[in-house]
Design a protein around this motif. Structure first.
Motif, PDB file in Angstrom:
ATOM      1  N   GLY A 165      -2.648  -1.393   5.089  1.00 45.29           N
ATOM      2  CA  GLY A 165      -4.063  -0.979   5.038  1.00 45.29           C
ATOM      3  C   GLY A 165      -4.384   0.151   4.073  1.00 45.29           C
ATOM      4  O   GLY A 165      -5.305   0.938   4.347  1.00 45.29           O
ATOM      5  N   CYS A 166      -3.686   0.248   2.962  1.00 44.95           N
ATOM      6  CA  CYS A 166      -3.934   1.345   2.004  1.00 44.95           C
ATOM      7  C   CYS A 166      -5.373   1.283   1.469  1.00 44.95           C
ATOM      8  O   CYS A 166      -5.848   0.201   1.109  1.00 44.95           O
ATOM      9  CB  CYS A 166      -2.960   1.270   0.837  1.00 44.95           C
ATOM     10  SG  CYS A 166      -1.252   1.191   1.378  1.00 44.95           S
ATOM     11  N   LEU A 167      -6.013   2.446   1.406  1.00 42.40           N
ATOM     12  CA  LEU A 167      -7.411   2.484   0.956  1.00 42.40           C
ATOM     13  C   LEU A 167      -7.562   2.021  -0.485  1.00 42.40           C
ATOM     14  O   LEU A 167      -8.596   1.519  -0.877  1.00 42.40           O
ATOM     15  CB  LEU A 167      -7.978   3.916   1.070  1.00 42.40           C
ATOM     16  CG  LEU A 167      -8.085   4.532   2.460  1.00 42.40           C
ATOM     17  CD1 LEU A 167      -8.852   5.848   2.386  1.00 42.40           C
ATOM     18  CD2 LEU A 167      -8.770   3.589   3.423  1.00 42.40           C
ATOM     19  N   TYR A 168      -6.525   2.222  -1.284  1.00 38.35           N
ATOM     20  CA  TYR A 168      -6.602   1.885  -2.713  1.00 38.35           C
ATOM     21  C   TYR A 168      -6.064   0.477  -3.006  1.00 38.35           C
ATOM     22  O   TYR A 168      -5.925   0.102  -4.163  1.00 38.35           O
ATOM     23  CB  TYR A 168      -5.799   2.910  -3.532  1.00 38.35           C
ATOM     24  CG  TYR A 168      -4.403   3.112  -3.025  1.00 38.35           C
ATOM     25  CD1 TYR A 168      -3.409   2.181  -3.285  1.00 38.35           C
ATOM     26  CD2 TYR A 168      -4.093   4.216  -2.242  1.00 38.35           C
ATOM     27  CE1 TYR A 168      -2.132   2.345  -2.772  1.00 38.35           C
ATOM     28  CE2 TYR A 168      -2.822   4.398  -1.739  1.00 38.35           C
ATOM     29  CZ  TYR A 168      -1.848   3.465  -2.009  1.00 38.35           C
ATOM     30  OH  TYR A 168      -0.586   3.621  -1.505  1.00 38.35           O
ATOM     31  N   CYS A 169      -5.763  -0.289  -1.961  1.00 42.75           N
ATOM     32  CA  CYS A 169      -5.092  -1.589  -2.158  1.00 42.75           C
ATOM     33  C   CYS A 169      -5.914  -2.531  -3.052  1.00 42.75           C
ATOM     34  O   CYS A 169      -7.082  -2.779  -2.788  1.00 42.75           O
ATOM     35  CB  CYS A 169      -4.861  -2.240  -0.797  1.00 42.75           C
ATOM     36  SG  CYS A 169      -3.985  -3.804  -0.936  1.00 42.75           S
ATOM     37  N   TYR A 170      -5.281  -3.031  -4.099  1.00 45.51           N
ATOM     38  CA  TYR A 170      -5.968  -3.940  -5.025  1.00 45.51           C
ATOM     39  C   TYR A 170      -5.638  -5.405  -4.714  1.00 45.51           C
ATOM     40  O   TYR A 170      -6.186  -6.322  -5.305  1.00 45.51           O
ATOM     41  CB  TYR A 170      -5.572  -3.633  -6.484  1.00 45.51           C
ATOM     42  CG  TYR A 170      -4.085  -3.758  -6.716  1.00 45.51           C
ATOM     43  CD1 TYR A 170      -3.250  -2.654  -6.642  1.00 45.51           C
ATOM     44  CD2 TYR A 170      -3.509  -5.002  -6.968  1.00 45.51           C
ATOM     45  CE1 TYR A 170      -1.877  -2.772  -6.806  1.00 45.51           C
ATOM     46  CE2 TYR A 170      -2.135  -5.131  -7.133  1.00 45.51           C
ATOM     47  CZ  TYR A 170      -1.333  -4.011  -7.051  1.00 45.51           C
ATOM     48  OH  TYR A 170       0.026  -4.140  -7.200  1.00 45.51           O
ATOM     49  N   ALA A 171      -4.699  -5.631  -3.767  1.00 46.60           N
ATOM     50  CA  ALA A 171      -4.215  -6.992  -3.519  1.00 46.60           C
ATOM     51  C   ALA A 171      -5.304  -7.972  -3.061  1.00 46.60           C
ATOM     52  O   ALA A 171      -5.370  -9.087  -3.580  1.00 46.60           O
ATOM     53  CB  ALA A 171      -3.066  -6.957  -2.522  1.00 46.60           C
ATOM     54  N   PRO A 172      -6.206  -7.586  -2.124  1.00 45.07           N
ATOM     55  CA  PRO A 172      -7.223  -8.567  -1.711  1.00 45.07           C
ATOM     56  C   PRO A 172      -8.066  -9.028  -2.905  1.00 45.07           C
ATOM     57  O   PRO A 172      -8.405 -10.198  -3.006  1.00 45.07           O
ATOM     58  CB  PRO A 172      -8.082  -7.791  -0.703  1.00 45.07           C
ATOM     59  CG  PRO A 172      -7.218  -6.681  -0.226  1.00 45.07           C
ATOM     60  CD  PRO A 172      -6.297  -6.335  -1.354  1.00 45.07           C
TER      61      PRO A 172
ATOM     62  N   VAL B 244       1.825  -7.939  -4.316  1.00 42.28           N
ATOM     63  CA  VAL B 244       0.565  -8.077  -3.579  1.00 42.28           C
ATOM     64  C   VAL B 244       0.775  -8.211  -2.059  1.00 42.28           C
ATOM     65  O   VAL B 244       0.019  -8.877  -1.370  1.00 42.28           O
ATOM     66  CB  VAL B 244      -0.287  -9.245  -4.127  1.00 42.28           C
ATOM     67  CG1 VAL B 244      -0.881  -8.888  -5.471  1.00 42.28           C
ATOM     68  CG2 VAL B 244       0.519 -10.519  -4.207  1.00 42.28           C
ATOM     69  N   SER B 245       1.828  -7.569  -1.581  1.00 40.03           N
ATOM     70  CA  SER B 245       2.083  -7.448  -0.146  1.00 40.03           C
ATOM     71  C   SER B 245       3.220  -6.433  -0.044  1.00 40.03           C
ATOM     72  O   SER B 245       3.665  -5.918  -1.064  1.00 40.03           O
ATOM     73  CB  SER B 245       2.496  -8.786   0.480  1.00 40.03           C
ATOM     74  OG  SER B 245       3.679  -9.247  -0.127  1.00 40.03           O
ATOM     75  N   ASP B 246       3.663  -6.140   1.173  1.00 39.59           N
ATOM     76  CA  ASP B 246       4.798  -5.222   1.306  1.00 39.59           C
ATOM     77  C   ASP B 246       5.897  -5.917   2.098  1.00 39.59           C
ATOM     78  O   ASP B 246       5.647  -6.397   3.212  1.00 39.59           O
ATOM     79  CB  ASP B 246       4.362  -3.921   2.004  1.00 39.59           C
ATOM     80  CG  ASP B 246       5.436  -2.852   1.875  1.00 39.59           C
ATOM     81  OD1 ASP B 246       6.601  -3.125   2.238  1.00 39.59           O
ATOM     82  OD2 ASP B 246       5.133  -1.753   1.387  1.00 39.59           O
TER      83      ASP B 246
HETATM   84  S1  SF4 Z   1      -0.140  -4.530  -0.400  1.00 33.29           S
HETATM   85 FE1  SF4 Z   1       0.597  -2.507  -1.037  1.00 33.29          FE
HETATM   86  S2  SF4 Z   1      -1.255  -1.324  -1.471  1.00 33.29           S
HETATM   87 FE2  SF4 Z   1      -1.881  -3.152  -0.272  1.00 33.29          FE
HETATM   88  S3  SF4 Z   1      -1.881  -2.453   1.860  1.00 33.29           S
HETATM   89 FE3  SF4 Z   1       0.146  -3.315   1.438  1.00 33.29          FE
HETATM   90  S4  SF4 Z   1       1.424  -1.573   0.820  1.00 33.29           S
HETATM   91 FE4  SF4 Z   1      -0.716  -0.936   0.670  1.00 33.29          FE
END
Ligand code: SF4
Length: 250
Positions: A28-35, A80-82
Motif C-alpha cells: 500500500g505505498c502512497l507513491y506506488c506507480y504499479a496500479p 510491479v508487485s512485491d
Molecule cells: S508494488 Fe512496490 S510500491 Fe507498490 S505497494 Fe507494493 S511495494 Fe509498494
C-alpha cells in the motif's frame, strides 16, 4: 517466454529481465506507480495479494527455456508487485519460484520492502546462481513516517536487518533509493548500511513529487554521492535523477 520479460524504459536500468508472479501488492505505498502501469484500480490493487494465473507453471516453462537458451542475465522480482508482501508467508509463491529457478540455474535478484520475511529463502536464492542478489528499497528512517508512507511494508530497521543477513549469507546486496523522499534519511541509511551493502542505486521520484521533501535535486545528488564516495561504495545514479541534476533537464 511469457512470464519472464525484458523491462522497457526506466525499469531496464534495474535489470535486463524481470518477472512478476503477484499481480497486486498489499504494502500500500502512497507513491506506488504499479496500479497506473497495470491500468488497475488503485484500491483493489492494494487490497489483497493476487497471484498471476498459472504463475508457477509459466515460470517453470520460462526457466526451462532460459536454461536451454544458455542465458546468464539475472531475473529481477519484482517491478510491479512485491515478492515478500505479507501473504507470501502463507502462499509461498516466491519460495516455490526460487526452487524452480535454482533447479534451472536462473539467477534471481529480489527487490523487496518485505525485510526479514525473505530471510528463510536466502539458501534458495543463493542456489539460483552467482548473480543472485537481495535488494531493498529504502525511503525514510523514521518508523512512523514509514508506516504512513508504506503502511504494510516492513519497518526500515527490519529491511536493514534483512540486507545484513543476506550479506552475511554471502549474497550480493544492493539498495534502491527510489523514490527519493528525504535526504537526511538517505544519508543516514548509507551510514548505517555501508558495511553490508555492495551497491546503491539512486533515483528521483516519479508521480506525486509532493511526497518528497527534496526540492533541490542537484544538491541532493551531490550530497548523496559525497556520502557514498566517503565510504568508497559503488553506486549508480539513475537517468531520472541525472535529468533533475541538469539545469535544462538534458
Ligand atoms: S508494488 Fe512496490 S510500491 Fe507498490 S505497494 Fe507494493 S511495494 Fe509498494
Amino acid at each position: 517466454m511469457r512470464l519472464i520479460y525484458e523491462p522497457k524504459g526506466r525499469a531496464r536500468e534495474y535489470a535486463p529481465l524481470a518477472a512478476n508472479l503477484y499481480t497486486s501488492c498489499t504494502h500500500g505505498c502512497l507513491y506506488c506507480y504499479a496500479p497506473r502501469c497495470m491500468q488497475r484500480n488503485r484500491e483493489l490493487f492494494h487490497t489483497c495479494a493476487n497471484v498471476r494465473k498459472n504463475a508457477l507453471k509459466l515460470f517453470a516453462s520460462d526457466c526451462a527455456e532460459y536454461a536451454k537458451m544458455r542465458l546468464t542475465e539475472p531475473v529481477l522480482m519484482s517491478f510491479v508487485s512485491d515478492p515478500y508482501q505479507p501473504d507470501e508467508l502463507e502462499l509461498r509463491i516466491t519460495r516455490k519460484a526460487l526452487e524452480i529457478a535454482a533447479e534451472h540455474k536462473a539467477p534471481i535478484q529480489i527487490l523487496t520492502k518485505g525485510g526479514t520475511r525473505a530471510i528463510s529463502d536466502f539458501p534458495l536464492l543463493a542456489a539460483t546462481g552467482a548473480q543472485a542478489a537481495f535488494a531493498c528499497t529504502l525511503t525514510v528512517c523514521d518508523k512512523s513516517w514509514a508506516a504512513k508512507l508504506e503502511p504494510q511494508a516492513a519497518e526500515p530497521e527490519d529491511r536493514l536487518n534483512a540486507l545484513k543477513a543476506a550479506y552475511n549469507a554471502g549474497i550480493t546486496t544492493w539498495v534502491s533509493f527510489e523514490p527519493s523522499i528525504d535526504e537526511k534519511s538517505v544519508i543516514e541509511f548509507i551510514r548505517l548500511s555501508h558495511s553490508y551493502v555492495d551497491l546503491y542505486k539512486v533515483g528521483a521520484i516519479s508521480g506525486d513529487k509532493t511526497l518528497s521533501t527534496i526540492s533541490n535535486w542537484r544538491d541532493y545528488a551531490s550530497n548523496v554521492i559525497n556520502e557514498l564516495e566517503k565510504h568508497e561504495k559503488k553506486y549508480i545514479i539513475k537517468s531520472d535523477l541525472k535529468k533533475e541534476m541538469t539545469p535544462n533537464g538534458d
